[in-house]
Design a protein around this motif. Structure first.
Motif, PDB file in Angstrom:
ATOM      1  N   ARG A   1     -28.601 -16.010  -8.954  1.00  0.00           N
ATOM      2  CA  ARG A   1     -29.360 -17.234  -8.699  1.00  0.00           C
ATOM      3  C   ARG A   1     -29.336 -17.597  -7.215  1.00  0.00           C
ATOM      4  N   GLU A   2     -28.190 -17.401  -6.574  1.00  0.00           N
ATOM      5  CA  GLU A   2     -28.087 -17.697  -5.145  1.00  0.00           C
ATOM      6  C   GLU A   2     -29.047 -16.823  -4.341  1.00  0.00           C
TER       7      GLU A   2
ATOM      8  N   ASP B   1     -32.585 -17.959  -4.772  1.00  0.00           N
ATOM      9  CA  ASP B   1     -32.802 -19.188  -4.003  1.00  0.00           C
ATOM     10  C   ASP B   1     -32.871 -18.923  -2.510  1.00  0.00           C
TER      11      ASP B   1
ATOM     12  N   SER C   1     -30.210 -18.157  -0.662  1.00  0.00           N
ATOM     13  CA  SER C   1     -29.000 -18.700  -0.042  1.00  0.00           C
ATOM     14  C   SER C   1     -28.335 -17.717   0.916  1.00  0.00           C
TER      15      SER C   1
ATOM     16  N   ARG D   1     -38.268 -18.659 -10.242  1.00  0.00           N
ATOM     17  CA  ARG D   1     -38.069 -20.031 -10.711  1.00  0.00           C
ATOM     18  C   ARG D   1     -36.930 -20.122 -11.724  1.00  0.00           C
ATOM     19  N   ARG D   2     -36.274 -21.270 -11.756  1.00  0.00           N
ATOM     20  CA  ARG D   2     -35.271 -21.524 -12.772  1.00  0.00           C
ATOM     21  C   ARG D   2     -35.954 -21.748 -14.117  1.00  0.00           C
TER      22      ARG D   2
ATOM     23  N   GLU E   1     -37.457 -26.572 -14.547  1.00  0.00           N
ATOM     24  CA  GLU E   1     -37.619 -27.161 -13.222  1.00  0.00           C
ATOM     25  C   GLU E   1     -38.278 -28.526 -13.381  1.00  0.00           C
TER      26      GLU E   1
ATOM     27  N   ASP F   1     -43.004 -14.166  -7.771  1.00  0.00           N
ATOM     28  CA  ASP F   1     -42.274 -14.914  -6.745  1.00  0.00           C
ATOM     29  C   ASP F   1     -43.039 -14.833  -5.427  1.00  0.00           C
TER      30      ASP F   1
END
Length: 391
Positions: free
Chosen positions: A160-161, A164, A166, A278-279, A282, A310
């Motif tokens: 997930r990071e 995103d 990150s 995407r999560r 949302e 994406d």
């Protein structure tokens, strides 16, 4: 895998609703109703007989002392903290033999009994599995009010990071396919090749850890459960609901009947997440985009599946060529009823075929680009020669 795998679950039972509305009716209702609990056990949790029997030291697992773990983490220094979850804090530590490990220290709060069961479940499950794409248990500590797991250190954060951004970079299409295949292999192993079938029950992007070479490892077995015994013809185990909102199998939510296809559903949601970025839920988006899998399915039905890719990914011909197949597999895995979902092994085989075709198409693109560049270079050289002759 074609639309036939998606369409059988589109029951036309709604008065005026579209097929996509019917498909996701239960998913959206239960996901939103479960969001308050997040990744937590239901209040009425009762330990399974399997979990409650973990009293002896698991085979191959080391037993650590508090002094060892305190020293290895500089007394659980904030500077060594690398994560935090429902179970507690996670620290980077160093063992006496020099190995770098992840040390998960359970929090002490009002849910102590639940956390104790989750701890014992994770110790028991991890001690009996061994696979490249599963986080390896090294040892544990359980004394007084302390419960600590010592696991292999996976240094590159969680999926997930990376989705995103990150870590600053973007996971390309090939890497995302590799990660999806790694996860599929791990779940296939749990369902078919462990000593007893194991259902993870909390497959989600934050539980997928990545190595420095972007190999995926499935982590966090606190909610795991032994699956139905196939030798006696059982199809499910009855248990109270556990998992994370957005990834939960709607059939399991309504019937409390858990089986390996519940993990398949979560994997389908995770596939959508991997390729859309995407999560699963949302809430800040427009109402028709809040449940990502519903939004993605509507786009698929409209013939606009590329709109779901994406935006950080380059829309190369190779990527475009596989998106519809990825979408079909995602929706087949996340079908509302287990009978319409493939097994994890079938999903893994399908992903292998998609990846093979993607790599072949990508290589053709590279070759064509190189050929074009070479032709342009030769033409440029010819033009320069003609210019010199005219001088």
């Amino acid at each position: 895998m074609g639309c036939a795998l998606v369409c059988p679950c589109m029951h036309g039972t709604e008065d005026e609703g579209s097929a996509s509305t019917s498909y996701f009716k239960n998913v959206s209702v239960h996901s939103e109703a479960s969001s308050q609990g997040g990744s937590a056990a239901s209040k009425g949790f009762q330990a399974s007989s399997y979990s409650s029997g973990v009293e002896q030291r698991p085979t191959g697992a080391m037993i650590f002392t508090m002094a060892e773990l305190s020293k290895g983490t500089a007394n659980f220094s904030v500077s060594n903290k690398i994560g935090q979850g429902g179970f507690g804090m996670v620290y980077r530590g160093k063992l006496r033999d020099g190995r770098i490990v992840a040390i998960k220290r359970a929090k002490k709060d009002a849910f102590e009994q639940r956390l104790s069961v989750e701890f014992r479940t994770e110790v028991d499950m991890l001690s009996q599995v061994d696979h490249l794409n599963l986080v390896k248990l090294i040892g544990y500590l359980e004394e007084n009010h302390e419960r600590i797991l010592v696991e292999e250190y996976v240094p590159n954060g969680n999926l997930r990071e990376h989705l995103d951004g990150s870590f600053g970079g973007v996971l390309d299409m090939g890497t995302r396919l590799d990660i999806a295949i790694d996860i599929a292999h791990a779940l296939t192993y749990l369902h078919l090749y462990a000593d007893r079938p194991i259902i993870h029950r909390d497959v989600k992007s934050s539980n997928i850890l990545l190595t420095e070479t972007f190999r995926a490892k499935v982590a966090d077995f606190g909610f795991s459960r032994v699956g139905p015994s196939t030798d006696v013809g059982a199809t499910h185990v009855s248990t109270q609901v556990k998992g994370t909102a957005g990834y939960l199998d709607p059939e399991y939510l309504t019937t409390y009947q858990l089986n390996t296809k519940s993990d398949v559903y979560s994997f389908g949601i995770l596939l959508v997440e991997i390729f859309t970025g995407r999560r699963p839920i949302e809430l800040k988006r427009a109402s028709d985009e809040r449940v990502t899998v519903r939004w993605a399915f509507n786009k698929f039905v409209e013939g606009n599946v590329l709109d779901t890719l994406d935006p950080k990914l380059e829309k190369t011909p190779a990527a475009i060529g596989i998106m519809e197949r990825i979408a079909e597999l995602s929706f087949a895995c996340s079908a509302p009823t287990k009978g319409d979902r493939p097994s994890m092994r079938k999903a893994a085989e399908n992903l292998w075929e998609i990846r093979k075709d993607y790599l072949a198409a990508d290589q053709r693109e590279v070759s064509m680009t190189a050929k074009s560049a070479s032709t342009n270079h030769r033409n440029s050289g010819t033009e320069r020669t003609h210019d010199l002759c005219r001088m």
